[in-house]
Write a protein that holds these residues in place. Structure first.
Motif, PDB file in Angstrom:
ATOM      1  N   PRO A  35      45.652  46.622 -11.785  1.00 12.12           N
ATOM      2  CA  PRO A  35      45.782  45.697 -12.918  1.00 12.12           C
ATOM      3  C   PRO A  35      44.849  46.030 -14.066  1.00 12.12           C
ATOM      4  O   PRO A  35      45.121  45.701 -15.205  1.00 12.12           O
ATOM      5  CB  PRO A  35      45.437  44.339 -12.291  1.00 12.12           C
ATOM      6  N   GLY A  36      43.732  46.703 -13.791  1.00 13.05           N
ATOM      7  CA  GLY A  36      42.795  47.053 -14.852  1.00 13.05           C
ATOM      8  C   GLY A  36      42.006  45.860 -15.352  1.00 13.05           C
ATOM      9  O   GLY A  36      42.185  44.725 -14.916  1.00 13.05           O
ATOM     10  N   TRP A  37      41.138  46.136 -16.301  1.00 14.47           N
ATOM     11  CA  TRP A  37      40.291  45.094 -16.873  1.00 14.47           C
ATOM     12  C   TRP A  37      41.044  44.332 -17.944  1.00 14.47           C
ATOM     13  O   TRP A  37      41.822  44.898 -18.715  1.00 14.47           O
ATOM     14  CB  TRP A  37      39.041  45.720 -17.478  1.00 14.47           C
ATOM     15  N   GLU A  38      40.786  43.032 -18.007  1.00  9.26           N
ATOM     16  CA  GLU A  38      41.291  42.166 -19.067  1.00  9.26           C
ATOM     17  C   GLU A  38      40.098  41.468 -19.714  1.00  9.26           C
ATOM     18  O   GLU A  38      39.241  40.934 -19.018  1.00  9.26           O
ATOM     19  CB  GLU A  38      42.267  41.124 -18.516  1.00  9.26           C
ATOM     20  N   PHE A  39      40.064  41.467 -21.049  1.00  7.66           N
ATOM     21  CA  PHE A  39      38.919  40.913 -21.768  1.00  7.66           C
ATOM     22  C   PHE A  39      39.382  39.829 -22.743  1.00  7.66           C
ATOM     23  O   PHE A  39      40.456  39.938 -23.346  1.00  7.66           O
ATOM     24  CB  PHE A  39      38.181  42.005 -22.550  1.00  7.66           C
ATOM     25  N   THR A  40      38.562  38.794 -22.884  1.00  5.89           N
ATOM     26  CA  THR A  40      38.786  37.760 -23.894  1.00  5.89           C
ATOM     27  C   THR A  40      37.462  37.473 -24.596  1.00  5.89           C
ATOM     28  O   THR A  40      36.396  37.527 -23.984  1.00  5.89           O
ATOM     29  CB  THR A  40      39.334  36.457 -23.286  1.00  5.89           C
ATOM     30  N   LEU A  41      37.557  37.152 -25.886  1.00  7.77           N
ATOM     31  CA  LEU A  41      36.392  36.800 -26.698  1.00  7.77           C
ATOM     32  C   LEU A  41      36.758  35.598 -27.542  1.00  7.77           C
ATOM     33  O   LEU A  41      37.748  35.623 -28.280  1.00  7.77           O
ATOM     34  CB  LEU A  41      35.976  37.968 -27.588  1.00  7.77           C
ATOM     35  N   GLY A  42      35.969  34.529 -27.417  1.00 13.33           N
ATOM     36  CA  GLY A  42      36.182  33.321 -28.201  1.00 13.33           C
ATOM     37  C   GLY A  42      35.042  33.088 -29.169  1.00 13.33           C
ATOM     38  O   GLY A  42      33.874  33.242 -28.816  1.00 13.33           O
ATOM     39  N   ILE A  43      35.373  32.728 -30.409  1.00 14.43           N
ATOM     40  CA  ILE A  43      34.396  32.422 -31.444  1.00 14.43           C
ATOM     41  C   ILE A  43      34.633  30.969 -31.858  1.00 14.43           C
ATOM     42  O   ILE A  43      35.735  30.618 -32.299  1.00 14.43           O
ATOM     43  CB  ILE A  43      34.535  33.357 -32.658  1.00 14.43           C
ATOM     44  N   TYR A  44      33.592  30.129 -31.700  1.00 16.33           N
ATOM     45  CA  TYR A  44      33.764  28.691 -31.889  1.00 16.33           C
ATOM     46  C   TYR A  44      32.758  28.147 -32.903  1.00 16.33           C
ATOM     47  O   TYR A  44      31.679  28.701 -33.092  1.00 16.33           O
ATOM     48  CB  TYR A  44      33.559  27.940 -30.562  1.00 16.33           C
ATOM     49  N   ALA A  45      33.135  27.000 -33.490  1.00 20.52           N
ATOM     50  CA  ALA A  45      32.221  26.187 -34.291  1.00 20.52           C
ATOM     51  C   ALA A  45      31.829  24.981 -33.445  1.00 20.52           C
ATOM     52  O   ALA A  45      32.662  24.112 -33.188  1.00 20.52           O
ATOM     53  CB  ALA A  45      32.900  25.736 -35.574  1.00 20.52           C
ATOM     54  N   PRO A  46      30.572  24.910 -32.976  1.00 20.13           N
ATOM     55  CA  PRO A  46      30.162  23.806 -32.092  1.00 20.13           C
ATOM     56  C   PRO A  46      29.711  22.583 -32.870  1.00 20.13           C
ATOM     57  O   PRO A  46      28.585  22.520 -33.368  1.00 20.13           O
ATOM     58  CB  PRO A  46      29.002  24.424 -31.299  1.00 20.13           C
ATOM     59  N   LEU A  47      30.577  21.587 -32.985  1.00 20.55           N
ATOM     60  CA  LEU A  47      30.232  20.339 -33.683  1.00 20.55           C
ATOM     61  C   LEU A  47      29.749  19.339 -32.643  1.00 20.55           C
ATOM     62  O   LEU A  47      30.462  18.410 -32.261  1.00 20.55           O
ATOM     63  CB  LEU A  47      31.448  19.818 -34.442  1.00 20.55           C
ATOM     64  N   MET A  48      28.518  19.534 -32.178  1.00 16.10           N
ATOM     65  CA  MET A  48      28.006  18.799 -31.025  1.00 16.10           C
ATOM     66  C   MET A  48      26.804  17.953 -31.416  1.00 16.10           C
ATOM     67  O   MET A  48      25.865  18.438 -32.057  1.00 16.10           O
ATOM     68  CB  MET A  48      27.635  19.776 -29.904  1.00 16.10           C
ATOM     69  N   GLY A  49      26.847  16.679 -31.030  1.00 13.74           N
ATOM     70  CA  GLY A  49      25.733  15.776 -31.255  1.00 13.74           C
ATOM     71  C   GLY A  49      24.715  15.861 -30.130  1.00 13.74           C
ATOM     72  O   GLY A  49      24.906  16.562 -29.128  1.00 13.74           O
ATOM     73  N   LEU A  50      23.606  15.143 -30.281  1.00 13.45           N
ATOM     74  CA  LEU A  50      22.500  15.199 -29.324  1.00 13.45           C
ATOM     75  C   LEU A  50      21.978  13.792 -29.086  1.00 13.45           C
ATOM     76  O   LEU A  50      21.785  13.011 -30.028  1.00 13.45           O
ATOM     77  CB  LEU A  50      21.380  16.093 -29.864  1.00 13.45           C
ATOM     78  N   TYR A 242      12.290  17.419 -22.133  1.00 19.28           N
ATOM     79  CA  TYR A 242      13.577  17.586 -22.802  1.00 19.28           C
ATOM     80  C   TYR A 242      14.662  17.064 -21.870  1.00 19.28           C
ATOM     81  O   TYR A 242      15.168  17.772 -21.006  1.00 19.28           O
ATOM     82  CB  TYR A 242      13.821  19.059 -23.151  1.00 19.28           C
ATOM     83  N   ASP A 243      14.982  15.788 -22.023  1.00 21.85           N
ATOM     84  CA  ASP A 243      15.985  15.115 -21.194  1.00 21.85           C
ATOM     85  C   ASP A 243      17.096  14.660 -22.126  1.00 21.85           C
ATOM     86  O   ASP A 243      17.069  13.547 -22.662  1.00 21.85           O
ATOM     87  CB  ASP A 243      15.353  13.936 -20.456  1.00 21.85           C
ATOM     88  N   THR A 244      18.082  15.524 -22.355  1.00 16.42           N
ATOM     89  CA  THR A 244      19.087  15.273 -23.386  1.00 16.42           C
ATOM     90  C   THR A 244      20.490  15.580 -22.877  1.00 16.42           C
ATOM     91  O   THR A 244      20.683  16.263 -21.862  1.00 16.42           O
ATOM     92  CB  THR A 244      18.839  16.132 -24.632  1.00 16.42           C
ATOM     93  N   GLU A 245      21.444  15.075 -23.654  1.00 16.21           N
ATOM     94  CA  GLU A 245      22.859  15.378 -23.432  1.00 16.21           C
ATOM     95  C   GLU A 245      23.468  15.770 -24.772  1.00 16.21           C
ATOM     96  O   GLU A 245      23.423  15.005 -25.728  1.00 16.21           O
ATOM     97  CB  GLU A 245      23.582  14.168 -22.852  1.00 16.21           C
ATOM     98  N   MET A 246      24.016  16.964 -24.827  1.00 19.15           N
ATOM     99  CA  MET A 246      24.638  17.490 -26.039  1.00 19.15           C
ATOM    100  C   MET A 246      26.153  17.514 -25.823  1.00 19.15           C
ATOM    101  O   MET A 246      26.629  18.064 -24.826  1.00 19.15           O
ATOM    102  CB  MET A 246      24.102  18.893 -26.330  1.00 19.15           C
ATOM    103  N   SER A 247      26.915  16.927 -26.749  1.00 17.22           N
ATOM    104  CA  SER A 247      28.358  16.836 -26.535  1.00 17.22           C
ATOM    105  C   SER A 247      29.088  16.854 -27.859  1.00 17.22           C
ATOM    106  O   SER A 247      28.545  16.470 -28.905  1.00 17.22           O
ATOM    107  CB  SER A 247      28.709  15.562 -25.755  1.00 17.22           C
ATOM    108  N   GLY A 248      30.352  17.294 -27.809  1.00 14.46           N
ATOM    109  CA  GLY A 248      31.181  17.317 -28.997  1.00 14.46           C
ATOM    110  C   GLY A 248      32.271  18.357 -28.905  1.00 14.46           C
ATOM    111  O   GLY A 248      32.315  19.165 -27.960  1.00 14.46           O
ATOM    112  N   PRO A 249      33.169  18.384 -29.889  1.00 14.75           N
ATOM    113  CA  PRO A 249      34.274  19.349 -29.874  1.00 14.75           C
ATOM    114  C   PRO A 249      33.824  20.728 -30.338  1.00 14.75           C
ATOM    115  O   PRO A 249      32.866  20.876 -31.091  1.00 14.75           O
ATOM    116  CB  PRO A 249      35.286  18.737 -30.848  1.00 14.75           C
ATOM    117  N   ASN A 250      34.558  21.737 -29.855  1.00 13.64           N
ATOM    118  CA  ASN A 250      34.361  23.131 -30.256  1.00 13.64           C
ATOM    119  C   ASN A 250      35.715  23.678 -30.686  1.00 13.64           C
ATOM    120  O   ASN A 250      36.653  23.714 -29.880  1.00 13.64           O
ATOM    121  CB  ASN A 250      33.796  23.977 -29.117  1.00 13.64           C
TER     122      ASN A 250
END
Length: 257
Positions: A35-50, A242-250
């Motif tokens: 099957p060989g190698w398969e590669f994926t690359l994702g580029i995102y804008a992280p709009l994440m609050g804290l 540092y006790d945090t939660e970071m969340s949001g859409p990408n």
């Protein structure tokens, strides 16, 4: 004359019968292609609050930067995700860089200025527990690196005016295990879910991450992707909390090659 005409075809048949018959055709076994190698690359804008508690050198603050205010408080940010896959085995990695700043009023007549730069990255080895044409379930094991650089400034405007400042940075690595589910809904739509849990007291008391995403193929090798990510860390060592939660859409693009 008629006898000769009859004997000529019979003689030709006899000559052909005496000739050796051609060998039967040989069938080559099918060649199994890797099957060989398969590669994926994702580029995102992280709009994440804290949200959570941050403390440096005795000065602590409850930070709350919700997603709806992220465009006002996000100074810079970028996110990358990479995967290399060979058969049932996979190697995945991701990278997040965020710079946040805000001002709060923790108690009456005080102001807290907060600035943070965060670099997070993870690398995981995966093995497919289940794999067919539409669905893949991978078991993951790896490590997550976190680098936090924080500046806190507490101002009390009452006379006399007092200003307390504290700065600090820490870098640590948390081991984790996890699962990832990918499902092809149709020729163009794909769904994926990923969950990780770690820390185990090695560096952080607790580390976990959850991602749910969907993508739509807009080209032969390009997809538009939307994911919602939550990253939680509970780290408290050497006068650095540092006790945090970071969340949001990408939101981003995924390339396959």
């Amino acid at each position: 004359m008629k006898s000769a005409l009859i004997l000529l075809p019979l003689l030709a048949i006899a000559v052909r019968a005496g000739e050796p018959s051609p060998p039967p055709p040989t069938l080559s076994p099918p060649v199994s292609e890797s099957p060989g190698w398969e590669f994926t690359l994702g580029i995102y804008a992280p709009l994440m609050g804290l949200e959570g508690d941050v403390g440096v050198a005795g000065l602590s603050a409850a930070v709350d930067i919700p997603f709806e205010d992220i465009l006002d408080n996000l100074d810079a940010g970028a996110s990358l995700a990479f995967e290399g896959r060979y058969g049932k085995w996979s190697l995945t990695g991701d990278f997040i860089w965020l710079k946040l700043s805000d001002s709060f009023h923790p108690i009456f007549n005080t102001r807290l200025n907060f600035r943070q730069e965060q670099i997070s990255g993870s690398l995981a080895l995966g093995y497919a527990l289940f794999d067919n044409e539409c669905t893949t379930l991978d078991l993951l094991a790896g490590g997550a690196l976190t680098h936090i650089d924080v500046d806190l400034e507490l101002l009390t405007p009452n006379l006399p005016v007092t200003v307390r400042r504290a700065s600090g940075s820490r870098t640590w690595i948390d081991p984790f295990i996890g699962l990832r589910l990918r499902h092809q809904i149709s020729d163009r739509w794909n769904l994926w879910l990923r969950g990780e849990y770690g820390g185990f007291g090695v560096s952080s008391n607790e580390y976990w991450q959850a991602i749910a995403g969907i993508s739509y193929r807009i080209g032969d090798r390009t997809s538009l992707a939307l994911a919602y990510r939550i990253v939680a860390v509970d780290y408290d060592r050497r006068n650095f909390q540092y006790d945090t939660e970071m969340s949001g859409p990408n939101l981003g693009l995924v390339f396959r090659f």
